[in-house]
Design an enzyme around this catalytic site. Sequence first.
Site, PDB file in Angstrom:
ATOM      1  N   ARG A 103      31.222 104.917  52.077  1.00 12.87           N
ATOM      2  CA  ARG A 103      29.884 105.525  52.087  1.00 12.87           C
ATOM      3  C   ARG A 103      28.826 104.484  51.722  1.00 12.87           C
ATOM      4  NH1 ARG A 103      29.781 110.580  48.360  1.00 12.87           N
ATOM      5  NH2 ARG A 103      27.703 110.810  49.260  1.00 12.87           N
TER       6      ARG A 103
ATOM      7  N   CYS B 189      24.340 107.623  42.759  1.00 10.57           N
ATOM      8  CA  CYS B 189      25.509 107.993  43.559  1.00 10.57           C
ATOM      9  C   CYS B 189      25.002 108.826  44.724  1.00 10.57           C
ATOM     10  CB  CYS B 189      26.527 108.747  42.700  1.00 10.57           C
ATOM     11  SG  CYS B 189      25.858 110.210  41.879  1.00 10.57           S
TER      12      CYS B 189
END
Length: 294
Positions: free
Chosen positions: A183, A239
């Site tokens: 990611r 995050c």
Amino acid sequence: MTYRTLISADDLKALLDAQGKVLILDCEFDLAQPDNGPAAYRVGHLPGARHAHLDHDLAGPTTGTNGRHPLPDRAAFADWLRAQGLGKGQLVVTYGGMGQSGAARAWWLLRWMGHADVAVLDGGRDAWVAAGHELESGEADDVAPGDFEPGLPLVAGTVSAKDVLANIETGEAQVLDARDPARFSGENAAMDPVAGHIPGAKCRFFRANLAEDGTFRPAAELRAEFEALLGGEPAILQCGSGVTACQNALAMEIAGIPGAFVYPGSWSEWIADPSRPVVTGSEPWGEDEFRHKL
């Protein structure tokens, strides 16, 4: 004895056996299927534990531009904590939730509310069971409201998207991204409409903080790795939505490196504004480093 970061299963059992007044929060959650956390709680949880739902209890309302898990309103969160029976100075133990990230989110929030006596159960429910301790099932019993009152935050604080944008230019702090390397690099954007990471960020995959048994790695190891990443700069932790960033915050506290700032909106807020810059590919200490660790 005070517990401010971690508590072992055996230490928690000893406190409970001694009739210690402990509020236990089960923070199991599943990002893909939000009902799985409450279902797992009903099947089996630590004795007396109460479930803390990531979407409803440990986060505030979403607007479409403030990320998937914005911080809860402080007054509303204080009301919820009192409803769980939390009293002034009472020990809170949290556990569960994707590599202890849900537990770390609750830990960070309680410290943000000024509550010092909070620790994460090292190894979570698995460690409790492995130690031979029993679980209970069903819903939580009713409890009398506690007298908890919020105080000044015991964490360094938070930063906004505007702060992070300014930091790209100044480089005063190092952004650490807790998402997985795929990611981070932009290879996998299954959870987000935009792939990549914030310019200048480095990948510190939150699962790199854990040993194979799910407990946190030794403080000295964590300290060496975070110091190598930071190079003496302060940390901004982010995050996908401000949850796994809190697991990095806990790991840094264990390592003896307090003072990290958290960007609550994180990637899901960052990409809500197309004018904010995005880059793809690995950064130093990024993808290849943590693929090797896994």
